[in-house]
Design a protein around this motif. Structure first.
Motif, PDB file in Angstrom:
ATOM      1  N   TYR A   1       0.817  -1.225   0.000  1.00 11.28           N
ATOM      2  CA  TYR A   1       0.000   0.000   0.000  1.00 11.28           C
ATOM      3  C   TYR A   1       0.844   1.265   0.000  1.00 11.28           C
ATOM      4  O   TYR A   1       1.869   1.340   0.694  1.00 11.28           O
ATOM      5  CB  TYR A   1      -0.920   0.020   1.225  1.00 11.28           C
ATOM      6  N   TYR A   2       0.387   2.233  -0.790  1.00 11.60           N
ATOM      7  CA  TYR A   2       0.953   3.592  -0.741  1.00 11.60           C
ATOM      8  C   TYR A   2       0.167   4.343   0.327  1.00 11.60           C
ATOM      9  O   TYR A   2      -0.885   4.926   0.079  1.00 11.60           O
ATOM     10  CB  TYR A   2       0.829   4.269  -2.113  1.00 11.60           C
ATOM     11  N   GLN A   3       0.694   4.314   1.547  1.00 16.10           N
ATOM     12  CA  GLN A   3      -0.061   4.785   2.706  1.00 16.10           C
ATOM     13  C   GLN A   3      -0.302   6.303   2.751  1.00 16.10           C
ATOM     14  O   GLN A   3      -1.322   6.733   3.295  1.00 16.10           O
ATOM     15  CB  GLN A   3       0.599   4.309   3.998  1.00 16.10           C
ATOM     16  N   PRO A   4       0.605   7.144   2.231  1.00 12.65           N
ATOM     17  CA  PRO A   4       0.344   8.591   2.314  1.00 12.65           C
ATOM     18  C   PRO A   4      -0.994   9.025   1.705  1.00 12.65           C
ATOM     19  O   PRO A   4      -1.549  10.046   2.101  1.00 12.65           O
ATOM     20  CB  PRO A   4       1.524   9.203   1.544  1.00 12.65           C
ATOM     21  N   ILE A   5      -1.515   8.232   0.782  1.00 10.33           N
ATOM     22  CA  ILE A   5      -2.769   8.628   0.122  1.00 10.33           C
ATOM     23  C   ILE A   5      -3.981   8.357   1.016  1.00 10.33           C
ATOM     24  O   ILE A   5      -5.095   8.824   0.740  1.00 10.33           O
ATOM     25  CB  ILE A   5      -2.900   7.926  -1.262  1.00 10.33           C
ATOM     26  N   TRP A   6      -3.795   7.597   2.117  1.00 13.54           N
ATOM     27  CA  TRP A   6      -4.922   7.275   3.009  1.00 13.54           C
ATOM     28  C   TRP A   6      -5.543   8.523   3.642  1.00 13.54           C
ATOM     29  O   TRP A   6      -6.720   8.518   3.986  1.00 13.54           O
ATOM     30  CB  TRP A   6      -4.499   6.261   4.070  1.00 13.54           C
ATOM     31  N   THR A   7      -4.753   9.597   3.785  1.00 13.08           N
ATOM     32  CA  THR A   7      -5.320  10.866   4.253  1.00 13.08           C
ATOM     33  C   THR A   7      -6.469  11.289   3.338  1.00 13.08           C
ATOM     34  O   THR A   7      -7.538  11.709   3.798  1.00 13.08           O
ATOM     35  CB  THR A   7      -4.233  11.974   4.259  1.00 13.08           C
ATOM     36  N   LEU A   8      -6.255  11.161   2.024  1.00 13.35           N
ATOM     37  CA  LEU A   8      -7.272  11.563   1.046  1.00 13.35           C
ATOM     38  C   LEU A   8      -8.391  10.529   0.933  1.00 13.35           C
ATOM     39  O   LEU A   8      -9.530  10.875   0.642  1.00 13.35           O
ATOM     40  CB  LEU A   8      -6.621  11.821  -0.317  1.00 13.35           C
ATOM     41  N   VAL A   9      -8.075   9.260   1.194  1.00 15.24           N
ATOM     42  CA  VAL A   9      -9.100   8.206   1.204  1.00 15.24           C
ATOM     43  C   VAL A   9     -10.087   8.468   2.344  1.00 15.24           C
ATOM     44  O   VAL A   9     -11.303   8.385   2.171  1.00 15.24           O
ATOM     45  CB  VAL A   9      -8.459   6.802   1.357  1.00 15.24           C
ATOM     46  N   GLY A  10      -9.557   8.819   3.518  1.00 17.46           N
ATOM     47  CA  GLY A  10     -10.393   9.092   4.687  1.00 17.46           C
ATOM     48  C   GLY A  10     -11.308  10.287   4.499  1.00 17.46           C
ATOM     49  O   GLY A  10     -12.317  10.434   5.187  1.00 17.46           O
TER      50      GLY A  10
ATOM     51  N   VAL B   1      -5.584   0.069   6.786  1.00 16.02           N
ATOM     52  CA  VAL B   1      -6.404  -0.199   5.608  1.00 16.02           C
ATOM     53  C   VAL B   1      -7.787  -0.722   6.013  1.00 16.02           C
ATOM     54  O   VAL B   1      -8.773  -0.541   5.302  1.00 16.02           O
ATOM     55  CB  VAL B   1      -5.676  -1.181   4.638  1.00 16.02           C
ATOM     56  N   GLN B   2      -7.869  -1.331   7.196  1.00 14.59           N
ATOM     57  CA  GLN B   2      -9.158  -1.855   7.678  1.00 14.59           C
ATOM     58  C   GLN B   2     -10.094  -0.750   8.177  1.00 14.59           C
ATOM     59  O   GLN B   2     -11.302  -0.929   8.225  1.00 14.59           O
ATOM     60  CB  GLN B   2      -8.950  -2.849   8.840  1.00 14.59           C
ATOM     61  N   THR B   3      -9.534   0.401   8.586  1.00 18.66           N
ATOM     62  CA  THR B   3     -10.360   1.421   9.245  1.00 18.66           C
ATOM     63  C   THR B   3     -10.431   2.757   8.504  1.00 18.66           C
ATOM     64  O   THR B   3     -11.180   3.642   8.908  1.00 18.66           O
ATOM     65  CB  THR B   3      -9.817   1.691  10.676  1.00 18.66           C
ATOM     66  N   VAL B   4      -9.658   2.910   7.417  1.00 20.21           N
ATOM     67  CA  VAL B   4      -9.594   4.210   6.731  1.00 20.21           C
ATOM     68  C   VAL B   4     -10.934   4.586   6.088  1.00 20.21           C
ATOM     69  O   VAL B   4     -11.349   5.752   6.128  1.00 20.21           O
ATOM     70  CB  VAL B   4      -8.426   4.254   5.708  1.00 20.21           C
TER      71      VAL B   4
END
Length: 438
Positions: free
Chosen positions: A69-78, A160-163
């Protein structure tokens, strides 16, 4: 029980080896010139570089996950600006071709014998070792978690389970408190806990719900952001948008059934405060990888003990470290990993020639502080907390261009540059853009 048996098996093979062999190479089932532990951003990019340096057949990567996973993008996913699917790719697709992928979890590292044991009892010996095991999330250190995530109105962009639960809670928000937390531990991407606050504020304004919302940021830190230049701008944003920031407040319990979050006042031990929430974003406590913590490679706090200038281990010269698992005194970000890959590549090339490492890591790290759905403050700084900016403009200002970089350019650079060992941070470009004066 099975795991316990495997662990015993691992230990017993270790004992047999010490009794019958002097050379770990002769006894281990597998041997590699370069063994990389971890298939995250640091591990994959360094294995790509090592493949070029010493040939694919000499390199192996230990990583259990099927997805990368490219984790920095999770901010935008959330915040609903990107999908979680866009953040992941199969590990097989990012693993450098020809490099051996050991699909197991690291169970034990024995640097005195140059061996690593995996959770299925396999022993691997190495000549050189790169440790890129990241850090560990500890939701369980907050009472009521992780089981609290089964309830609505609570999410976390760090998993990834909670974003996606963050985005759901934001969409379903009606009125009341939207609470965002920062734990009392080191964290990866220290800007992320407040980025989701700014995005949530922007979403509530866009949907006409902001008037009925109290947006609250409770941080364990004594400051809003560690670098004053950027903190000053962030305080202006906080005041302008009527966001409530409470310093030295640490989340210790979530009562998800009652929608209550309990905070301790770190300046007044024993003093707690209960806040009701309509939406809660949790940044979990984090800590060192437990395998490193339990090995001779750790410092007193459990982080990988490396030289901050060249990323070589302080006591084991054939061991190197990169990224969040290390005790490097800089922020734990993907941008830091990128800069570290170039330094570590140079260090290893020198060590292989029995020469002294000559390239020094300045602690460069970056944090694109997302302040809305189209603006970012691009914070870049070094070990000393001094701004180390790539562009010859004031990066403490909110800019649309920087948002485009964060949302569109950086993911492309990650998948096609960093993971292939072709991107080592913006250092050379900074010199160019500043006409060689930085």
């Amino acid at each position: 029980m099975a795991a316990l048996r495997r662990l015993r098996q691992c230990h017993s093979t270790g004992i047999a080896i010490t009794n019958f062999h002097t050379s770990s190479r002769a006894s281990a089932k597998q041997h590699y010139k370069m063994l990389v532990l971890g298939g995250g951003s640091g591990g994959i990019s360094m294995s790509a570089r090592m493949k070029r340096m010493m040939g694919a057949e000499n390199v192996a990567v230990v990583e259990p996950s099927e997805m990368h996973y490219y984790q920095p993008i999770w901010t935008l996913v959330g915040a609903g600006a990107k999908t979680v699917a866009s953040s992941g790719r199969p590990t097989a697709s990012v693993m450098p071709s020809g490099v051996k992928w050991v699909k197991s979890k690291v169970q034990e590292i024995n640097p005195d014998k140059n061996t690593v044991c995996t959770d299925d009892g396999t022993e691997i010996s190495y000549e050189y070792l790169i440790v890129a095991l990241g850090l560990q999330l500890h939701y369980e250190r907050i009472k009521g978690l992780p089981e609290g995530f089964e309830h609505p109105k609570i999410g976390s962009n760090y998993s990834v389970q909670t974003v996606e639960k963050t985005w759901k809670a934001l969409q379903n928000f009606k009125e009341g408190n939207a609470v965002f937390t920062f734990p009392n531990t080191p964290v990866k991407c220290a800007g992320a806990p407040q980025k989701i606050m700014y995005l949530s504020d922007a979403f509530l304004r866009k949907t006409g719900k902001r008037a009925k919302a109290n947006v609250i940021y409770n941080t364990s830190l004594p400051v809003l952001f560690g670098i004053k230049k950027y903190a000053d701008t962030l305080w202006d944003i906080v005041k302008h948008r009527d966001l409530q920031v409470n310093l030295r407040q640490n989340l210790i319990e979530v009562r998800a059934d009652k929608q209550e979050a309990v905070f301790e006042n770190l300046d007044k031990p024993g003093e707690t405060k209960v806040i009701e929430y309509e939406m809660l974003h949790v940044t979990p406590p984090m800590g060192p990888n437990l395998v490193i913590k339990g090995s001779p490679l750790a410092d007193e706090a459990g982080w990988l003990d490396v030289n901050k200038d060249n990323l070589q281990h302080k006591r084991y010269p054939n061991v190197f470290g990169i990224g969040d698992c290390t005790n490097l005194p800089t922020a734990k970000t993907g941008a830091a990993v990128a800069a570290q890959t170039a330094i570590l590549n140079r260090t290893i090339s020198k060590v292989l020639k029995n020469e002294k490492p000559d390239k020094i890591y300045d602690g460069y790290t970056s944090c694109p502080l997302v302040t809305s759905y189209n603006t970012v403050i691009l914070a870049e700084f070094d070990y000393n907390g001094q701004p180390l900016e790539t562009f010859p403009i004031n990066q403490a200002k909110e800019r649309r261009l920087m948002y485009h970089m964060k949302a569109d350019v950086m993911p492309h650079l990650y998948w096609h540059g960093l993971l292939r060992g072709l991107w080592g941070g913006p250092g050379p470009y900074r010199k160019l853009l500043h006409l060689g004066m930085k």
